[in-house]
Design an enzyme around this catalytic site. Structure first.
Site: not given
Ligand code: GNR
Ligand code: NI
Length: 173
Positions: A45, A50, A141
């Site tokens: 995600g 970001q 976020h």
């Molecule tokens: O890559 C990501 N893995 C993840 C694992 C468990 C809960 C949330 C995440 S999101 C993260 C990527 C990210 O920083 N998204 O904002």
């Molecule tokens: Ni994140």
């Protein structure tokens, strides 16, 4: 095009993102760039904060980690939770803006999320477990909230110090 990922303690990560009123070509390009940046990282995600844009858009693909051959990115504009389960779940979370740091976070096990897609159509999805953690992590976020905010102050400060040290050491290489 891939965009640089912003790392803590940059203030953009603490900024409340603004709702998107019109899906302009700039928003379409941003969505494409965020998808490319997410897969490249790789992550499941990514929220616009970001990549230094304080607007309410996230991209997700929680299946990509298991099956790197198929890409089904979801773009969520102005996402919000319309229901959360009472049942909770724990997940070891990480964040591309807090590199190489992980901690168990407790959140509702299932949530219903409503959002607009890139066509401006309202969509709603029911997600659970990892996908639920990811949706909540991304919406956080957009509200300037990070997963370390759910930890004790001691753990949070430890993680922030580690990342800052790591970034300083990387800068001189
Ligand atoms: O890559 C990501 N893995 C993840 C694992 C468990 C809960 C949330 C995440 S999101 C993260 C990527 C990210 O920083 N998204 O904002
Ligand atoms: Ni994140």
């Amino acid at each position: 095009m891939k965009r640089p990922i912003i790392i803590v303690p940059d203030p953009i990560l603490r900024t409340i993102a603004t709702p998107i009123e019109h899906i302009t070509p700039a928003i379409q390009t941003l969505a494409q760039d965020m998808i490319e940046t997410m897969y490249d990282a790789p992550g499941i995600g990514l929220a616009a904060n970001q990549v230094n844009i304080a607007q309410r858009i996230v991209v997700m693909d929680v299946h990509y980690r298991d099956d790197q051959a198929t890409r089904n990115p979801i773009v969520m504009i102005n996402p919000h939770l319309t229901w959360t389960s009472e049942e909770l779940s724990e997940w070891d979370e990480g964040c591309l803006s807090i590199p190489q740091q992980y901690a168990v976070v407790t959140r509702p096990k299932s949530v219903r999320v409503a959002y607009q897609d890139l066509n401006g159509q309202t969509q709603e999805r029911l997600v659970e477990d990892l996908e639920s953690h990811c949706v909540q992590h991304e919406i956080d976020h957009l509200n300037g909230v990070l997963f370390i905010d759910y930890l004790s102050r001691l753990k949070r400060d430890m993680i922030l110090r580690k990342v800052e040290k790591q970034q300083r050491e990387q800068a001189v290489l």
